[in-house]
Design an enzyme around this catalytic site. Structure first.
Site, PDB file in Angstrom:
ATOM      1  CG  ASP A   1      -2.220   0.825   0.840  1.00  0.00           C
ATOM      2  OD1 ASP A   1      -2.148   1.659  -0.092  1.00  0.00           O
ATOM      3  OD2 ASP A   1      -3.267   0.677   1.502  1.00  0.00           O
TER       4      ASP A   1
HETATM    5  C1  BGC Z   1      -5.048   3.194  -0.026  1.00  0.00           C
HETATM    6  C2  BGC Z   1      -5.222   2.150  -1.096  1.00  0.00           C
HETATM    7  C3  BGC Z   1      -5.089   2.767  -2.464  1.00  0.00           C
HETATM    8  C4  BGC Z   1      -3.759   3.474  -2.548  1.00  0.00           C
HETATM    9  C5  BGC Z   1      -3.495   4.090  -3.889  1.00  0.00           C
HETATM   10  C6  BGC Z   1      -3.814   4.034  -0.234  1.00  0.00           C
HETATM   11  O1  BGC Z   1      -3.759   5.113   0.623  1.00  0.00           O
HETATM   12  O2  BGC Z   1      -5.001   2.572   1.237  1.00  0.00           O
HETATM   13  O3  BGC Z   1      -6.463   1.518  -0.956  1.00  0.00           O
HETATM   14  O4  BGC Z   1      -5.219   1.788  -3.450  1.00  0.00           O
HETATM   15  O5  BGC Z   1      -3.708   4.483  -1.574  1.00  0.00           O
HETATM   16  O6  BGC Z   1      -4.285   5.182  -4.122  1.00  0.00           O
END
Ligand code: BGC
Length: 738
Positions: free
Chosen positions: A284
């Site tokens: 993530d």
């Molecule tokens: C979120 C994810 C997301 C990623 C990219 C993160 O902050 O937890 O779910 O896919 O950002 O945008």
């Protein structure tokens, strides 16, 4: 007849004999191509493949990226989108980089790309995988046309805590419903071949248990038994995997003292070992770097080693793999084999996407595929199917289109930015149809529609109340839209209260005091404890955040063109103090008993929910009768058929979601009081009756014993079939000793 059947069977076998080796051959070819590339790649190019960097929020790539791509130091981006932008960067990868490895463009296509569908929690409320699959397929078609290869969806985190804002992004509290929805979304996004021009590769996230964040506070710690992981939090991921999901995302949370972005039990032992997942795992957003804050890495270099060695192949945004990969290899803290394996997984997904052969998006296709009438119709239908009728005393609903006048009130009645919810991809608020707009286009030209905002969503001002009350008094019916703003749910949007924010409840009270028939329309990304409204307002419709066509869809339901048939995918508590409150809890040694103080309950509140899981009304009524099991007793390996008769005993055509729950009454480990194991959304005309059939076998009746072995144990089971987790008829089943 028989001859025809046999011919068909033979044809199928012949096809299989052809298809299976062809698939195996394709896979072997891909691996050979990867071997050849790996043999040519420098260490810097290998590390480059592991790097994903962010673009600008509006879809443009960043200034440094062309040079990184040219040098082979960037494998993937997120947020860069649009055929032109992606093609520009891709052209550099294909024409100017040494090995011509295409870039992988990722984006959060959560509930639609440009045509926005209901938030995932709302889509789960349809209890209709076909609708959900279609919405994901449309999202995929629009996204791929805009150069996006990879969506960071579905989010399949089970969420039993409505304080957690990201409950809006998933399918609610139940592993079975969550698994059905996970499969539907993966199939919708990917089809059976995500190299197709209208498909994207999906990403099961956030692996794992992110939804169990303590206190409902986003990014917070989780500590769960292996049983709870395997029975509650893993199943939707396994279902996504069985549907062929191409990628996983590791999560932000600590899990049993090892953060999920460094957790070799979940990433390697389970995902790669037990489940044989061969796609890529992306971290993530900076979750590799955050291993330092978690306190399991003393510095950036240790964080890189922890993520990569545990099984996180691609690093999102932070750049530690690239910075420290060479040192780690030299110091033998990372093996060449581990590094090559990570690169292999990433290249494998790129090959499967077909982007070595077809690296570019087609700008003409982009113009033709996005935000087209068929997609708007689909989101309108999905939104209408997601709505849950929570109350309808005195049948205020459905409303007549020939009303003389209707007052539309509330801070959410005409807000385009809120009605599309959080994580809106490339969606535009200005495209959204609000409730007010939907009502205006629904009612007859003689109906007077007046509007007053009344108050804001989340402040203390009541100066708009008088105007709202005035138009309410002058109208035949009042529709009040209240709830949360879009940004009150989603990421980093935890709340410590489940009450309506600001002065909205006072607004509803003021309107109710006029004595006019009132309908409350809720818009929200989580369950809300709307106790006063539930007791005092005759009609309540839960509409979640319905997407681009929300207003039209709500009007379809309010005025009876669509009979609501959605059901709650999550329990609505009476108070945040009851959280976590979920239907599939354990029984305890002292289940709640109103007449016995020394039982499991509260002094100041009933123990029951405000609205239970699976609940939702219709403009018609249904009756369940004649629950039958094909066998009263079966062996542990046995199967049985459960049938029930469903009849529409009301005056309108409508939908019922027939839900089947089981309870293993006594076992070697304690079992939940109910577990959903089947459901079907059925449409019946007035007076129509239908026999509904479910099959139960070891997969539904089994559980993990104390040694974590999946078994079916002899003993008594209850089989419950009905319209919600609290309203059913039941029968007994006996599993005999083998
Ligand atoms: C979120 C994810 C997301 C990623 C990219 C993160 O902050 O937890 O779910 O896919 O950002 O945008």
């Amino acid at each position: 007849m028989r001859v025809a059947k046999i011919t068909r069977l033979l044809l199928c076998l012949a096809l299989l004999a052809f298809v299976i080796p062809a698939g195996a051959q394709r896979r072997a070819n891909t691996e050979q191509k990867i071997d050849a590339l790996l043999a040519k790649m420098t260490l810097a190019e290998k590390l480059g493949q592991l790097q994903q960097l962010d673009g600008h929020a509006d879809g443009r790539y960043k200034d440094e990226q062309p040079q990184l791509v040219r040098s082979g130091l960037l494998g993937s981006t997120l947020n860069v989108r649009g055929a032109r932008q992606t093609n520009e960067l891709q052209r550099i990868a294909i024409e100017e980089s040494r090995l011509k490895i295409p870039l992988l463009f990722g984006f959060d296509v959560i509930h639609g790309y440009r045509t926005i569908f209901p938030i995932p929690l709302g889509e789960a409320a349809t209890w209709d995988p076909a609708t959900v699959e279609k919405s994901a397929a449309i999202a995929a078609k629009e996204a791929r046309a805009a150069g996006v290869h990879w969506t960071f969806a579905p989010m399949v985190d089970i969420a039993r805590d409505p304080r957690w804002g990201r409950i809006a992004e998933g399918s609610g509290e139940d592993p079975f419903l969550g698994s059905v929805m996970a499969r539907a979304r993966v199939v919708g996004f990917q089809g059976n071949d995500f190299s197709a021009a209208d498909k994207v590769v999906a990403c099961a996230k956030h692996w794992v248990a992110y939804g169990a964040a303590e206190g409902g506070r986003d990014y917070n710690t989780t500590d769960l038994s292996e049983r709870t992981l395997r029975e509650v939090y893993f199943p939707p991921f396994k279902s996504a995997l069985d549907a062929g999901v191409g990628t996983f995302m590791s999560a932000f949370n600590d899990l049993n003292a090892v953060p999920t972005s460094a957790n070799s039990f979940t990433l390697t032992t389970v995902l790669r070992g037990e489940w044989k997942f061969d796609g890529l795992v992306v971290s993530d957003y900076e979750s590799v770097k955050e291993l330092i804050n978690h306190g399991i890495a003393a510095n950036e270099k240790e964080a890189a080693a922890a993520g990569l060695n545990a099984g996180v192949d691609m690093e999102m945004v932070s750049r530690l793999y690239n910075k420290y990969g060479a040192d780690l290899l030299k110091e033998k803290k990372l093996s060449q084999a581990t590094l090559d394996e990570a690169v292999r997984r990433i290249l494998r997904v790129k090959f499967r996407l077909g982007i070595f052969e077809k690296p570019y998006a087609d700008e003409a296709r982009e113009r033709e595929s996005i935000f087209i009438p068929a997609h708007l119709l689909a989101t309108r239908e999905a939104a209408a199917r997601s709505m849950v009728l929570l109350r309808n005393e005195g049948n205020v609903l459905p409303l007549s289109k020939n009303l003389k006048s209707v007052a539309v009130v509330g801070p959410l009645a005409d807000s385009q930015k809120d009605v599309i919810g959080s994580w809106t991809g490339d969606g535009k608020p200005e495209d959204a149809i609000t409730l007010l707009a939907g009502i205006k286009s629904k009612v007859s030209s003689n109906t007077i529609v007046s509007y007053a905002k009344g108050c804001d969503i989340n402040d203390d001002t009541t100066s708009g109340f008088d105007e709202a009350v005035r138009i309410a008094r002058e109208s035949e019916v009042v529709i009040v839209a209240v709830g949360e703003s879009a940004e009150m749910s989603g990421e980093a949007a935890s709340r410590s209260s489940l009450d309506l924010p600001g002065r909205q409840l006072d607004l509803v009270k003021a309107i109710r005091a006029t004595g006019k028939p009132v309908v409350v329309v809720l818009m929200n990304g989580r369950p809300l404890s709307i106790n006063w409204i539930a007791e005092n307002v005759p009609s309540i419709l839960e509409t979640w955040f319905g997407g681009t066509q929300a207003g039209n869809a709500i009007a379809d339901v309010l005025f009876g063109d669509v009979n609501p048939g959605g059901k709650l995918p999550v329990t609505f508590p009476r108070s945040v103090g009851q959280v976590p409150l979920y239907y599939n809890h354990k029984n305890t040694g002292r289940p709640p008993d109103a007449n016995n103080k020394y039982t499991s309950k509260y002094l100041d509140l009933p123990w029951t929910p405000l609205f239970p899981f699976g609940y939702g009304l219709s403009y018609t009524q249904f009756k369940f009768t004649n629950l039958q099991l094909s066998a009263q007793r079966i062996g542990p390996e046995g199967r049985l058929t459960v049938t029930v008769e469903l009849e529409n005993v009301g005056q309108r055509s409508g939908d019922e979601v027939v839900q089947l729950y089981i309870r293993d009454v006594s076992a070697s480990v304690t079992r939940p009081v109910k577990e959903l194991k089947g459901f079907q959304r059925i449409t019946l005309r007035p007076g129509e009756k239908k026999r509904i059939e479910f099959t139960l076998g070891p997969e539904q009746l089994g559980f993990y014993d104390s040694a974590m072995k999946f078994i079916v144990e002899p003993g008594e089971f209850k089989i419950m079939v009905g319209s919600s987790s609290e309203d059913f008829i039941e029968a007994k089943l006996e599993i005999e000793k083998p």
